[in-house]
Design a protein around this motif. Structure first.
Motif, PDB file in Angstrom:
ATOM      1  N   MET A 150      34.842  77.749   1.037  1.00  0.00           N
ATOM      2  CA  MET A 150      36.055  76.956   0.899  1.00  0.00           C
ATOM      3  C   MET A 150      37.122  77.392   1.889  1.00  0.00           C
ATOM      4  O   MET A 150      37.841  76.558   2.442  1.00  0.00           O
ATOM      5  CB  MET A 150      36.578  77.060  -0.535  1.00  0.00           C
ATOM      6  N   ILE A 151      37.228  78.692   2.118  1.00  0.00           N
ATOM      7  CA  ILE A 151      38.194  79.180   3.112  1.00  0.00           C
ATOM      8  C   ILE A 151      37.811  78.692   4.503  1.00  0.00           C
ATOM      9  O   ILE A 151      38.654  78.205   5.271  1.00  0.00           O
ATOM     10  CB  ILE A 151      38.268  80.719   3.072  1.00  0.00           C
ATOM     11  N   ALA A 152      36.513  78.793   4.827  1.00  0.00           N
ATOM     12  CA  ALA A 152      36.046  78.394   6.157  1.00  0.00           C
ATOM     13  C   ALA A 152      36.183  76.890   6.381  1.00  0.00           C
ATOM     14  O   ALA A 152      36.496  76.443   7.489  1.00  0.00           O
ATOM     15  CB  ALA A 152      34.595  78.823   6.351  1.00  0.00           C
ATOM     16  N   GLU A 153      35.960  76.116   5.327  1.00  0.00           N
ATOM     17  CA  GLU A 153      35.940  74.659   5.477  1.00  0.00           C
ATOM     18  C   GLU A 153      37.257  73.996   5.100  1.00  0.00           C
ATOM     19  O   GLU A 153      37.379  72.777   5.198  1.00  0.00           O
ATOM     20  CB  GLU A 153      34.812  74.073   4.620  1.00  0.00           C
ATOM     21  N   ALA A 154      38.239  74.789   4.675  1.00  0.00           N
ATOM     22  CA  ALA A 154      39.505  74.220   4.209  1.00  0.00           C
ATOM     23  C   ALA A 154      40.169  73.296   5.232  1.00  0.00           C
ATOM     24  O   ALA A 154      40.688  72.235   4.856  1.00  0.00           O
ATOM     25  CB  ALA A 154      40.456  75.323   3.784  1.00  0.00           C
ATOM     26  N   PRO A 155      40.207  73.663   6.528  1.00  0.00           N
ATOM     27  CA  PRO A 155      40.863  72.760   7.480  1.00  0.00           C
ATOM     28  C   PRO A 155      40.218  71.375   7.534  1.00  0.00           C
ATOM     29  O   PRO A 155      40.914  70.368   7.676  1.00  0.00           O
ATOM     30  CB  PRO A 155      40.704  73.489   8.820  1.00  0.00           C
ATOM     31  N   GLU A 156      38.876  71.321   7.423  1.00  0.00           N
ATOM     32  CA  GLU A 156      38.184  70.030   7.468  1.00  0.00           C
ATOM     33  C   GLU A 156      37.993  69.428   6.082  1.00  0.00           C
ATOM     34  O   GLU A 156      37.875  68.210   5.944  1.00  0.00           O
ATOM     35  CB  GLU A 156      36.798  70.193   8.128  1.00  0.00           C
ATOM     36  N   ARG A 157      37.954  70.298   5.045  1.00  0.00           N
ATOM     37  CA  ARG A 157      37.727  69.815   3.686  1.00  0.00           C
ATOM     38  C   ARG A 157      38.810  70.329   2.749  1.00  0.00           C
ATOM     39  O   ARG A 157      38.566  71.153   1.867  1.00  0.00           O
ATOM     40  CB  ARG A 157      36.351  70.276   3.196  1.00  0.00           C
TER      41      ARG A 157
END
Length: 218
Positions: free
Chosen positions: A122-129
């Motif tokens: 979630m941290i890694a994908e937060a900008p896109e998701r």
């Protein structure tokens, strides 16, 4: 080679046993954990979870619209291992006892590998998701803070305490009672044992209640 017809657990004819929505949901969440343990986060796809749960992808998507919703539901179920909503009898206890009943650490047999992997994703994908990040916050920290705030609001109404901003106080207590996940995310070996978690919890409750001048601890 084993023929499907030789498997006694599977009837040859007739419709499969129908699951109610809650049973289907629980089977999917169980399958999520099993897939992660076998294949890691990179192999934890919606297709893999559907196969493990013994259902079609279409059925899985009928229950969970996407991976964010699936992860959010898993975290929601995990949260029940850490907070215990108050029953009618407990609502009449003093504030300290209510908070302890609600938030006391409980030994959980569930491995923390999957929750930590979900958090990293979630941290890694937060900008896109951002929806996935919001799902984690809504089903995790914010849900716990809302439960704490409800008890602080109840305490204010009863005259047990006087707090102008119960929302800020709930966020503060939530941060105090549990170790920060940051160190564990960086080094899983930093995960504290049960005695350390309990000691921190006891100290946090005492410091918090004294800090807000709870009458019972004056």
């Amino acid at each position: 080679m084993t023929d499907v017809a030789d498997e006694p657990a599977r009837p040859r004819r007739g419709r499969p046993v129908a699951l109610c929505p809650e049973q289907r949901r629980e089977r999917i969440l169980d399958a999520l954990g099993e897939v992660f343990r076998a294949a890691g986060m990179s192999g934890t796809t919606m297709a893999a979870v559907a196969r493990q749960a013994g259902m079609s992808k279409r059925t899985l998507y009928d229950v969970f619209s996407d991976r964010a919703a699936l992860f959010g539901a898993y975290l929601q179920r995990l949260r029940s291992d850490f907070v215990q909503p108050l029953d009618e009898a407990a609502l009449h206890l003093p504030l300290e006892e209510r908070l302890r009943h609600l938030l006391a650490p409980r030994s959980c047999p569930t491995s923390f590998d999957l929750p930590l992997a979900i958090l990293r994703a979630m941290i890694a994908e937060a900008p896109e998701r951002p929806d996935m990040a919001r799902s984690f916050l809504d089903e995790g920290p914010r849900a716990i803070q809302a439960l704490i705030r409800a008890e602080l609001d109840r305490a204010v109404a009863r005259g047990e305490i006087g707090i102008a901003d119960t929302g800020a106080a709930a966020t503060l207590l939530s941060d105090m009672i549990r170790p920060s996940p940051l160190e564990v995310l960086i080094d899983p070996g930093e995960l504290p044992d049960d005695p350390a978690v309990q000691a921190r919890f006891n100290l946090a409750i005492e410091v918090f209640l004294r800090g807000i001048a709870c009458p019972e601890l004056r």
